[in-house]
Design a protein around this motif. Sequence first.
Motif, short mmCIF file in Angstrom:
data_model
loop_
_atom_site.label_atom_id
_atom_site.label_comp_id
_atom_site.label_asym_id
_atom_site.label_seq_id
_atom_site.Cartn_x
_atom_site.Cartn_y
_atom_site.Cartn_z
N ALA A 90 49.87 40.70 37.95
CA ALA A 90 49.15 40.31 36.74
C ALA A 90 48.46 38.99 37.03
CB ALA A 90 50.12 40.15 35.57
N LEU A 91 47.15 39.07 37.07
CA LEU A 91 46.32 37.95 37.50
C LEU A 91 45.57 37.42 36.28
CD1 LEU A 91 45.04 36.59 40.12
CD2 LEU A 91 43.34 38.40 40.00
N THR A 92 45.93 36.23 35.82
CA THR A 92 45.20 35.60 34.73
C THR A 92 44.43 34.42 35.31
OG1 THR A 92 46.90 36.27 33.15
CG2 THR A 92 45.42 34.51 32.46
N ILE A 93 43.11 34.49 35.24
CA ILE A 93 42.26 33.48 35.88
C ILE A 93 41.23 32.97 34.88
CG2 ILE A 93 42.50 34.19 38.29
CD1 ILE A 93 40.13 36.04 37.97
N TRP A 100 37.96 31.74 45.72
CA TRP A 100 39.38 31.64 45.36
C TRP A 100 40.07 33.01 45.46
CZ3 TRP A 100 43.20 33.50 42.32
CH2 TRP A 100 44.35 32.73 42.19
N LEU A 101 39.42 34.02 44.89
CA LEU A 101 40.02 35.36 44.92
C LEU A 101 40.19 35.87 46.34
CD1 LEU A 101 38.12 36.92 41.90
CD2 LEU A 101 40.61 36.71 42.11
N GLU A 102 39.20 35.54 47.16
CA GLU A 102 39.25 36.00 48.55
C GLU A 102 40.46 35.35 49.26
OE1 GLU A 102 38.76 36.87 52.37
OE2 GLU A 102 38.16 34.80 51.92
N GLY A 103 40.64 34.06 49.05
CA GLY A 103 41.77 33.36 49.67
C GLY A 103 43.10 33.85 49.13
N PHE A 104 43.18 34.00 47.83
CA PHE A 104 44.41 34.45 47.20
C PHE A 104 44.81 35.83 47.74
CE2 PHE A 104 46.42 36.79 43.65
CZ PHE A 104 47.56 36.01 43.48
N SER A 105 43.84 36.72 47.77
CA SER A 105 44.08 38.07 48.26
C SER A 105 44.52 38.05 49.73
CB SER A 105 42.81 38.88 48.03
OG SER A 105 42.67 39.88 48.97
N ARG A 106 43.93 37.14 50.53
CA ARG A 106 44.30 37.04 51.94
C ARG A 106 45.75 36.59 52.08
NH1 ARG A 106 40.02 34.07 53.50
NH2 ARG A 106 41.22 32.16 53.30
N GLY A 127 42.11 33.63 31.37
CA GLY A 127 42.96 32.65 30.69
C GLY A 127 43.38 31.59 31.69
N PRO A 128 44.28 30.70 31.28
CA PRO A 128 44.76 29.65 32.19
C PRO A 128 45.47 30.27 33.40
CG PRO A 128 45.45 29.24 29.91
CD PRO A 128 44.89 30.62 29.95
N LEU A 129 45.20 29.75 34.59
CA LEU A 129 45.69 30.36 35.84
C LEU A 129 47.20 30.59 35.82
CD1 LEU A 129 44.91 31.37 38.64
CD2 LEU A 129 45.26 29.07 39.52
N THR A 130 47.58 31.85 35.73
CA THR A 130 48.98 32.26 35.64
C THR A 130 49.12 33.56 36.42
OG1 THR A 130 49.07 31.33 33.41
CG2 THR A 130 50.86 32.80 34.02
N LEU A 131 50.10 33.61 37.31
CA LEU A 131 50.22 34.74 38.22
C LEU A 131 51.60 35.34 38.13
CD1 LEU A 131 48.75 32.52 40.99
CD2 LEU A 131 47.50 34.37 39.92
N GLY B 318 25.99 48.11 26.22
CA GLY B 318 26.04 49.10 27.29
C GLY B 318 27.08 48.86 28.36
N PHE B 319 27.37 47.61 28.71
CA PHE B 319 28.26 47.37 29.83
C PHE B 319 29.03 46.07 29.61
CE2 PHE B 319 29.73 48.52 33.89
CZ PHE B 319 29.97 47.35 34.58
N GLN B 320 30.30 46.11 29.86
CA GLN B 320 31.11 44.92 29.64
C GLN B 320 31.54 44.32 30.96
OE1 GLN B 320 33.99 44.89 26.69
NE2 GLN B 320 32.91 46.29 25.33
N HIS B 321 31.15 43.06 31.19
CA HIS B 321 31.62 42.36 32.37
C HIS B 321 32.99 41.78 32.13
CE1 HIS B 321 27.29 42.40 33.45
NE2 HIS B 321 27.83 42.66 34.62
N PHE B 322 33.66 41.46 33.24
CA PHE B 322 34.98 40.82 33.14
C PHE B 322 34.87 39.52 32.37
CE2 PHE B 322 37.91 37.63 34.76
CZ PHE B 322 39.08 38.22 34.39
#
Lengths: 322, 322
Positions: A90-93, A100-106, A127-131, B318-322
């Motif tokens: 559950a990724l709240t960002i 950031w996502l690329e690093g986190f995923s790595r 939302g506020p960064l909560t993982l 039409g389209f919802q972004h994150f």
Amino acid sequence: MALSEFDLIHRFFQSESLQCGQGVILGIGDDCALLNLRPGEQLAVSMDTMVSGVHFPVDAAAEDIGYRLLAANLSDLAAMGAEPVWFTLALTIPSVNESWLEGFSRGLAQLAGEFHLSLVGGDTTRGPLTLTVQVHGRIPVGQALRRDGAYAGDHIYVSGSLGDSAAGLALALNPPSLLSATDSYLLERFYRPTPRVEMGRLLRPYASAVIDISDGLLGDLQHILQRSHMGAELELQHVPLSEPLLATMPRQDALLKALTGGEDFELCFTVNPADEANMLRELQRLQVPLTRIGTITHRTGLRMALDGEEFSLPAHLGFQHF
Amino acid sequence: MALSEFDLIHRFFQSESLQCGQGVILGIGDDCALLNLRPGEQLAVSMDTMVSGVHFPVDAAAEDIGYRLLAANLSDLAAMGAEPVWFTLALTIPSVNESWLEGFSRGLAQLAGEFHLSLVGGDTTRGPLTLTVQVHGRIPVGQALRRDGAYAGDHIYVSGSLGDSAAGLALALNPPSLLSATDSYLLERFYRPTPRVEMGRLLRPYASAVIDISDGLLGDLQHILQRSHMGAELELQHVPLSEPLLATMPRQDALLKALTGGEDFELCFTVNPADEANMLRELQRLQVPLTRIGTITHRTGLRMALDGEEFSLPAHLGFQHF
């Protein structure tokens, strides 16, 4: 660039190194993931949350956050003797930051690849960064290592060295302008703890109770004592302290970090003396130090000695509220 | 009053009504929960996060938040045809507010009791109010209802009425000084959605594809179409709209809420006409309206008509972004 949730998941969380696990009938992309246990296996699950500014500094590297988040969860499976297979995220960002996502995923993928885990689902919200990660492991029925099996006379062991992670956190919060090799070691122990998964698996036939050290040795050992209705005597001069830790602070301070500073993610376990030699022989191949630090007693409560003298914690370290 | 995490969990999350599920070998209180599937069953898991101020108003009642959080997750199991058994909870709260926790726990317990679920683990952390639940269901091997089985000629159905929850959210964000019966109905539909768990289970032998409506009918139906590599024709005059919804806005606005406003947690499913009569006969006993709204086509893409006229969404919907 705006990304749809679908694109975000596809781009950052469906790489091959995040899809190494077995038994996945249906992974990301339906209402649920569908997972298969093998006959004779139980499911072990554990969930951990990390909040920016609470569990890691707000400027922590995304890769380290990903690594540490998954490591902390795997440590719970290790303490159960379970084999990791799947996890959910559950990724709240606060916003879509691609680097950031690329690093986190790595960071996630490094551990997921090493332990043959699949990311099978989760949720992505703003939302506020909560993982939050939930890990799922499998274990033959009846072989799980619990907290409630310690018995009087059992010897108490810990793996690795303790206190390093707490010292690393202090450095992460107040980084020196120039990092020494000692600093780097301690920071690495905070950000890149090693979940003792294989150790947990090998302990299945030997340990009477196991816990991973996430709240500090004393707090976690208390959980074993309470669930087992036993007490313990500890000889604190045996608590394993690393050279780098001892190089940065007096021995007494290092010991307090080991006893009450959490998140070393080493294992604390108890073993009947009759099983001890076989356990030590079997676990040698991991090349991780195992240290006997005390004994389980019928008499409840925890008694501590340091170099033969009775030892008490400073009062302000005695109990941690939520 | 300061509570330890242990006390907090014991006091608010270990009541009997949160421990109704089967197959729990070890619940809250060890490193992992240990869970047993029965032979011939698969595990279905789904995870959802709700963030204060994003997924519910900051002043929403704690009981409603708990109810809605679990309902949304159960809806994913319903869409898979799975039987709910266990859930885990990651609770991130800014402080220990006992009356909030009591209400939140009561909201969870209402649904957990109704569906015989056990809360088996989780994590409690301090931070901005963020709630993640993972639900775990079981389902006989091969009987899961997926998104990828729709085929040309299948009829498209939805349960209940659509758009109420989106209208309820608008009321929750701007509450009128005096609530009419209509307002109360719509708010209830937002805060207390009904997960169609029994419907999902009954649909197992009949439905070719199922999804729950959490992003709006059109977005969710698109997921079925994409995963099934099919298209669809919809007759929008059949989309079920409730009397209270139609009492508060023009029909065209109500229809747009139904098509693009999410979180009704009704089921959208497809059924081969050869199975349709049996399906309708079997599902009658639930006394939930089922409405045929269109047909699956070989030709990909989604074509819509309203009262015989071609219909397109306003561009901004039409389209919802994150």
